[in-house]
Scaffold this motif. Structure first.
Motif, short mmCIF file in Angstrom:
data_model
loop_
_atom_site.label_atom_id
_atom_site.label_comp_id
_atom_site.label_asym_id
_atom_site.label_seq_id
_atom_site.Cartn_x
_atom_site.Cartn_y
_atom_site.Cartn_z
N SER A 181 0.87 -1.17 0.00
CA SER A 181 0.00 0.00 0.00
C SER A 181 0.91 1.23 0.00
O SER A 181 2.12 1.11 -0.19
CB SER A 181 -0.91 0.00 1.23
OG SER A 181 -0.14 0.15 2.41
N GLU A 182 0.33 2.38 0.23
CA GLU A 182 1.11 3.61 0.18
C GLU A 182 2.24 3.63 1.22
O GLU A 182 3.34 4.09 0.94
CB GLU A 182 0.19 4.81 0.40
CG GLU A 182 0.88 6.14 0.21
CD GLU A 182 -0.09 7.29 0.36
OE1 GLU A 182 0.35 8.35 0.85
OE2 GLU A 182 -1.27 7.13 0.00
N ASN A 183 1.97 3.12 2.43
CA ASN A 183 2.96 3.23 3.51
C ASN A 183 3.47 1.88 4.01
O ASN A 183 4.36 1.86 4.87
CB ASN A 183 2.34 3.95 4.71
CG ASN A 183 1.87 5.33 4.36
OD1 ASN A 183 2.57 6.06 3.66
ND2 ASN A 183 0.69 5.70 4.81
N GLU A 184 2.93 0.78 3.51
CA GLU A 184 3.21 -0.50 4.13
C GLU A 184 3.33 -1.62 3.09
O GLU A 184 2.62 -1.60 2.09
CB GLU A 184 2.07 -0.82 5.10
CG GLU A 184 2.33 -1.95 6.06
CD GLU A 184 1.18 -2.06 7.06
OE1 GLU A 184 1.28 -1.45 8.14
OE2 GLU A 184 0.21 -2.78 6.74
N ALA A 185 4.22 -2.57 3.37
CA ALA A 185 4.35 -3.75 2.53
C ALA A 185 4.16 -4.99 3.40
O ALA A 185 4.65 -5.05 4.53
CB ALA A 185 5.71 -3.78 1.86
#
Length: 193
Positions: A181-185
């Motif tokens: 996602s935008e901030n997390e893997a």
């Protein structure tokens, strides 16, 4: 540690294509990077390990070492970057996490991964539930390659089997169970034979 030994009639487990563990690691994408595909990772410093998705699995790894979740997270990034494919490859890597003095690294990581392999083989440490301290000595692992005789590894041949699996266990990223996602893997590591 109060370990219980469970002794029953032998349970035969074929080593070929056996899944021994699956871990989903959650990483924060460092602020200065914009990554929209997991396969686009260029450096492991782009991600910062947060936790293993299943809390029980993370707590279970404490039986190996209090920082073993961090070691596995670092190994996962090395697998993702296609730098290693086995535990021995990680042990020999110059890019592994630094936890001990350089002269102690090989001995330290060999011991930790050997202990981890033992728990993968003879316990339920990789389960999504709290580890029960039970060691299943009834497990007999077998392997038949091509036209060779079947090899058997009981608890008495565990050291030989662990040494072999340091090189032969396959470490893979399961992209179908990984996401970004935008901030997390969320990266799924599978440990197979």
């Amino acid at each position: 540690m109060n370990t219980q030994t469970i002794n029953q009639s032998p349970t035969f487990i074929h080593l070929k294509n056996q899944l021994f563990g699956s871990y989903n690691f959650i990483f924060k994408i460092n602020d200065s990077y914009s990554i929209n595909e997991i396969s686009k990772l260029k450096s492991k410093h782009q991600f910062l390990f947060q936790k293993i998705e299943n809390k029980n699995q993370q707590l279970n790894l404490i039986y190996v070492d209090s920082v073993f979740a961090n070691i596995l997270a670092d190994l996962t990034l090395e697998v993702l970057l296609k730098k290693v494919h086995s535990f021995q490859g990680y042990i020999d890597s110059k890019f592994k996490i630094k936890l001990v003095e350089p002269e102690d690294e090989i001995r330290y990581f060999t011991y930790k991964f050997s202990d981890f392999i033992h728990l993968l083989l003879y316990s339920d440490i990789a389960a999504n539930k709290i580890y029960t301290d039970e060691i299943y000595t009834d497990r007999v692992f077998c392997l038949k390659e091509n036209n060779q005789d079947i090899e058997f590894f009981s608890i008495y041949e565990q050291q030989e089997l662990k040494n072999r699996l340091l090189n032969e266990m396959k470490l893979e990223i399961d992209f179908s169970l990984s996401s970004i996602s935008e901030n997390e893997a969320n990266i799924c590591l599978k440990i197979k034979s």
